[in-house]
Write a protein that holds these residues in place. Structure first.
Motif, short mmCIF file in Angstrom:
data_model
loop_
_atom_site.label_atom_id
_atom_site.label_comp_id
_atom_site.label_asym_id
_atom_site.label_seq_id
_atom_site.Cartn_x
_atom_site.Cartn_y
_atom_site.Cartn_z
N ALA A 21 55.87 19.71 17.27
CA ALA A 21 54.37 19.20 17.69
C ALA A 21 54.14 19.81 16.41
O ALA A 21 54.03 21.07 17.12
CB ALA A 21 54.30 18.48 19.01
N GLY A 22 52.88 19.75 16.16
CA GLY A 22 51.64 20.20 15.55
C GLY A 22 52.32 19.70 14.30
O GLY A 22 51.99 18.73 13.87
N THR A 23 51.66 21.10 12.90
CA THR A 23 51.27 20.26 11.36
C THR A 23 51.51 21.56 10.59
O THR A 23 50.86 22.86 11.25
CB THR A 23 49.56 20.10 11.88
N VAL A 24 52.63 21.11 9.82
CA VAL A 24 52.30 22.22 8.58
C VAL A 24 52.34 21.98 7.40
O VAL A 24 51.86 20.61 6.99
CB VAL A 24 54.26 22.46 9.09
N ILE A 411 60.63 28.88 6.69
CA ILE A 411 60.97 27.63 7.25
C ILE A 411 61.13 28.29 8.49
O ILE A 411 60.89 27.87 9.20
CB ILE A 411 62.43 27.07 6.94
N ASP A 412 61.63 29.37 8.58
CA ASP A 412 61.76 29.25 10.21
C ASP A 412 60.18 29.81 10.97
O ASP A 412 60.09 29.45 11.98
CB ASP A 412 62.07 31.02 10.36
N GLU A 413 59.73 30.28 10.28
CA GLU A 413 57.68 29.95 10.97
C GLU A 413 57.39 28.91 11.01
O GLU A 413 57.27 28.80 11.71
CB GLU A 413 57.00 31.49 10.05
N LYS A 414 57.69 28.22 9.99
CA LYS A 414 57.16 26.53 10.22
C LYS A 414 58.02 26.20 10.94
O LYS A 414 56.57 25.61 12.22
CB LYS A 414 57.13 25.55 8.86
N LEU A 415 59.08 26.14 10.95
CA LEU A 415 59.36 25.35 12.41
C LEU A 415 59.16 26.43 13.74
O LEU A 415 58.47 24.96 14.90
CB LEU A 415 61.06 25.52 12.47
#
Ligand code: EPZ
Length: 430
Positions: A21-24, A411-415
């Motif tokens: 859940a959230g926004t990237v 990608i780790d931080e975004k996930l």
């Protein structure tokens, strides 16, 4: 597990089963940044400024390559890069970078056009196919280049490239880009027909336009380029990465969460949203953002990867992972590359039921995947395995992240920002 290229951890551990859940925010497009960076080689004693350049391994490799040719590259905050190009550059692309990245072949056209010669080690094949550049070379010969291949190196020579009408036997993205850049400094007008229509081509046209090249892309898959005697400093913005953005949307679909991706151009998603809707996914589209919502279990579907605006081959592995959980049997045909299903066996280790018949994956949907230790075989295969790990029960460890760092910034931080439980595993913490 050794660290990946450039010291990045080569393994990612994922605790699956958490609805994201959230926004990237979408990164700048890798496949737009690489050609427009190469376009700086057309300049002599001038500067190209690019905004929204993603921080990726492949971008760092292209910077190394351009610096080896004599370009000064300055990284500024917020993804701005300046490429200051001297009057003279080396015509020889170093093997180290070409071996690491096929897109290095994109320096061939601009080097030949600006200096009359170029030497490029033939880019190797990779795990998705042989990846020849025959269409690139055929077009350059039509424009008057002399091409020789000796000991695996392409030697190109042309005192003055001449504008020509060129028909591409296949709408190759790289061939379109190399020939557009060569045409920029050719004598006379070049018309290229049956060009690739990916949005990255428009981005390159905008960069060439900013450098003073009269260029017109017609809706019929044709581009007209009036060669100029010299180009001047240019300034453009890299478009958003449609493939990275859709990867995060599929992460939301697979985990039954609600994910928004911002700073995107929905029109660049081509048929991806249509296929998701056909499968029963729920999403909303705004001017520069797309949100997926929780939905019932997806329905199976059939698709075939095609050049843009068809379903993008770069989303094929991620879509196969998504369909591995759909109800019914899905068929996914890969028509762009020869062998882009290596990852299917890895998904089957996680409980998927995928059979490969020729260039088609037959996917019998299952209810649940389970975690396992798997390995990425290429960039998008790695993304597919990460998506599978996010929805699988238990822990998944994705090895060979070296492939993923090429095209997925942080990608780790975004996930994690979407609530995923992911950890990078380095040598020490193995
Ligand atoms: C670009 O590769 C992308 N890479 C690829 O993304 C993408 O999958 C591909 O376009 C198709 O969309 C970059 O833009 C850096 P092609 P490119 O030339 O230019 C054959 C990723 O994951 N072909 O359109 O190499 C070729 O073998 C990467 O981000 C020839 O036969 O793609 C392939 O089967 C993977 N002769 C097909 O055409 C040629 O001279 C498509 O290749 C050129 C291509």
């Amino acid at each position: 597990m050794s660290d990946g290229m450039n010291g990045m951890p080569n393994m990612m551990s994922i605790e699956g089963g958490i609805p994201l859940a959230g926004t990237v925010r979408a990164q700048g497009a890798k496949n737009a940044a690489l050609p427009v960076m190469a376009a700086c080689l057309l300049l002599k004693g001038q500067t190209l400024t690019l905004d929204n350049v993603p921080d990726l391994q492949d971008v760092r490799t292209m910077v190394e390559l351009l610096e080896a040719l004599g370009v000064t590259v300055e990284k500024e905050p917020q993804g701005r890069m300046r490429f200051s190009v001297p009057e003279e550059v080396s015509p020889e692309a170093p093997e180290a970078q070409v071996r690491k990245m096929r897109a290095s072949s994109l320096v061939l056209g601009p080097l030949l056009a600006r200096g009359g010669q170029a030497a490029l080690p033939l880019p190797g094949g990779c795990s998705i196919g042989s990846r020849p550049i025959d269409l690139h070379l055929k077009g350059l010969v039509q424009m008057g280049a002399k091409i020789e291949i000796r000991s695996g190196v392409v030697y190109a020579q042309a005192d003055q490239l001449r504008g020509r009408r060129i028909y591409l036997d296949f709408p190759s993205v790289g061939a379109t880009e190399n020939l557009m850049m060569a045409a920029a400094l050719a004598h006379g007008e070049t018309i290229i027909e049956n060009i690739a229509r990916e949005p990255e081509i428009d981005n390159l046209a905008a960069v060439l336009g900013s450098m003073g090249v009269p260029i017109e892309i017609e809706g019929t898959g044709c581009v007209r380029i009036k060669g100029v005697s010299e180009v001047h400093s240019g300034n453009e913005r890299v478009i958003p990465d449609r493939i990275e953005a859709c990867t995060y949307l599929l992460a939301g679909v697979m985990t039954g969460g609600q994910v928004t991706v911002t700073d995107v151009v929905p029109a660049h998603f081509g048929s991806m949203l249509a296929k998701l809707e056909e499968a029963g996914a729920r999403f909303s589209v705004r001017r520069d953002a797309v949100t997926v919502f929780p939905a019932e279990r997806l329905q199976s579907l059939s698709l075939k990867t095609m050049p843009f605006p068809g379903f993008p081959t770069d989303l094929q592995p991620q879509m196969v992972a998504t369909l591995s959980l759909a109800s019914g049997v899905s068929m996914v045909e890969e028509s762009v590359f020869q062998a882009r299903f290596l990852y299917a066996e890895e998904l089957n280790r996680m409980g998927a039921n995928i059979r490969i018949k020729g260039n088609t994956a037959v996917i019998s949907g299952v209810r649940q995947l389970h975690g396992d230790d798997v390995k990425a075989t290429d960039l998008r295969a790695g993304a597919a395995l990460i998506l599978a790990g996010l929805t699988a029960s238990g822990q998944t460890r994705v090895g060979e992240m070296i492939h993923v760092w090429r095209g997925y910034e942080a990608i780790d931080e975004k996930l994690r920002s979407l609530g995923a439980r992911v950890e990078l595993i380095t040598e020490e913490t193995k």
